[in-house]
Design a protein around this motif. Structure first.
Motif, mmCIF file in Angstrom:
data_model
loop_
_atom_site.group_PDB
_atom_site.id
_atom_site.type_symbol
_atom_site.label_atom_id
_atom_site.label_comp_id
_atom_site.label_asym_id
_atom_site.label_seq_id
_atom_site.Cartn_x
_atom_site.Cartn_y
_atom_site.Cartn_z
ATOM 1 N N UNK A 1 -11.819 2.922 0.981
ATOM 2 C CA UNK A 1 -12.796 3.236 0.073
ATOM 3 C C UNK A 1 -12.942 2.428 -1.107
ATOM 4 N N UNK A 2 -11.565 2.106 -1.529
ATOM 5 C CA UNK A 2 -11.302 1.237 -2.831
ATOM 6 C C UNK A 2 -12.107 -0.285 -2.620
ATOM 7 N N UNK A 3 -11.770 -0.797 -1.284
ATOM 8 C CA UNK A 3 -12.111 -2.073 -0.971
ATOM 9 C C UNK A 3 -13.527 -2.225 -0.251
ATOM 10 N N UNK A 4 -14.204 -1.118 0.084
ATOM 11 C CA UNK A 4 -15.365 -1.096 0.655
ATOM 12 C C UNK A 4 -15.312 -1.672 2.188
ATOM 13 N N UNK A 5 -14.091 -1.673 2.805
ATOM 14 C CA UNK A 5 -13.719 -2.350 4.065
ATOM 15 C C UNK A 5 -13.713 -1.175 4.906
ATOM 16 N N UNK A 6 -13.811 -1.393 6.418
ATOM 17 C CA UNK A 6 -13.677 -0.532 7.257
ATOM 18 C C UNK A 6 -12.153 -0.154 7.562
ATOM 19 N N UNK B 1 -5.860 -6.801 -2.675
ATOM 20 C CA UNK B 1 -5.025 -6.857 -3.893
ATOM 21 C C UNK B 1 -5.666 -6.383 -5.282
ATOM 22 N N UNK B 2 -6.749 -6.353 -5.564
ATOM 23 C CA UNK B 2 -7.382 -5.747 -6.692
ATOM 24 C C UNK B 2 -7.373 -4.188 -6.434
ATOM 25 N N UNK B 3 -7.452 -3.609 -5.151
ATOM 26 C CA UNK B 3 -7.437 -2.345 -5.228
ATOM 27 C C UNK B 3 -5.987 -1.799 -5.236
ATOM 28 N N UNK B 4 -5.131 -2.642 -4.828
ATOM 29 C CA UNK B 4 -3.745 -2.203 -5.125
ATOM 30 C C UNK B 4 -3.148 -2.437 -6.741
ATOM 31 N N UNK B 5 -4.004 -3.147 -7.444
ATOM 32 C CA UNK B 5 -3.627 -3.527 -8.686
ATOM 33 C C UNK B 5 -2.759 -4.390 -8.858
ATOM 34 N N UNK B 6 -3.067 -5.529 -8.017
ATOM 35 C CA UNK B 6 -2.334 -6.766 -8.087
ATOM 36 C C UNK B 6 -2.962 -7.763 -9.101
ATOM 37 N N UNK B 7 -2.179 -8.723 -9.695
ATOM 38 C CA UNK B 7 -2.902 -9.595 -10.421
ATOM 39 C C UNK B 7 -3.647 -10.710 -9.747
ATOM 40 N N UNK B 8 -3.178 -10.825 -8.499
ATOM 41 C CA UNK B 8 -3.725 -12.013 -7.560
ATOM 42 C C UNK B 8 -3.446 -11.741 -6.077
ATOM 43 N N UNK B 9 -3.715 -12.258 -5.299
ATOM 44 C CA UNK B 9 -3.567 -12.027 -3.743
ATOM 45 C C UNK B 9 -2.170 -12.942 -3.475
ATOM 46 N N UNK B 10 -1.451 -13.515 -4.223
ATOM 47 C CA UNK B 10 -0.279 -14.301 -3.846
ATOM 48 C C UNK B 10 0.665 -13.331 -3.219
ATOM 49 N N UNK C 1 0.736 -1.180 -0.054
ATOM 50 C CA UNK C 1 -0.034 0.093 -0.188
ATOM 51 C C UNK C 1 1.082 1.214 0.050
ATOM 52 N N UNK C 2 2.082 1.425 0.808
ATOM 53 C CA UNK C 2 2.822 2.511 0.846
ATOM 54 C C UNK C 2 3.624 2.665 -0.369
ATOM 55 N N UNK C 3 4.177 1.298 -0.911
ATOM 56 C CA UNK C 3 4.816 1.684 -2.288
ATOM 57 C C UNK C 3 3.945 2.138 -3.424
#
Length: 85
Positions: free
Chosen positions: A40-45, A68-77, A28-30
C-alpha cells in the motif's frame, strides 16, 4: 516497538543483511510493517514484493527507492549492502 528501537534495529540490520530481498524483508520486519502495508505504501503489487523478498524477482531502482521511502530510510543504500561477517 518504539520508533527509537525500530530505528536502532534498522541501523543494525542494514549493516548485516544481504542485498535486496533479504534486506527488504529484514528491514520491513524490524519496522513492524506487513507485506500488505508495504504494498500500500509503495503502490507496488504485494505478490511482486513477496517475490523480490524471496529472491525470485528483481526490482527496479525506482521500486527499491519506493521501498526505502516506505520504510523511512534516508536512501536505498541500506537495501543494497552486502552481508558483513
Amino acid at each position: 516497538m518504539s520508533k527509537l528501537l525500530a530505528k536502532r534495529a534498522v541501523a543494525w540490520l542494514s549493516s548485516l543483511v544481504t542485498p535486496n530481498g533479504t534486506a527488504i524483508r529484514a528491514l520491513r520486519t524490524a519496522c513492524n510493517v506487513s507485506l500488505r502495508e508495504l504494498a500500500l505504501r509503495t503502490g507496488r503489487d504485494r505478490s511482486h514484493l513477496s517475490r523480490v523478498e524471496r529472491g525470485l524477482a528483481g526490482a527496479s531502482e525506482e521500486t527499491i527507492r519506493a521501498i526505502a521511502a516506505a520504510l523511512g530510510l534516508p536512501n536505498a543504500a541500506a537495501l543494497n549492502r552486502e552481508e558483513q561477517p
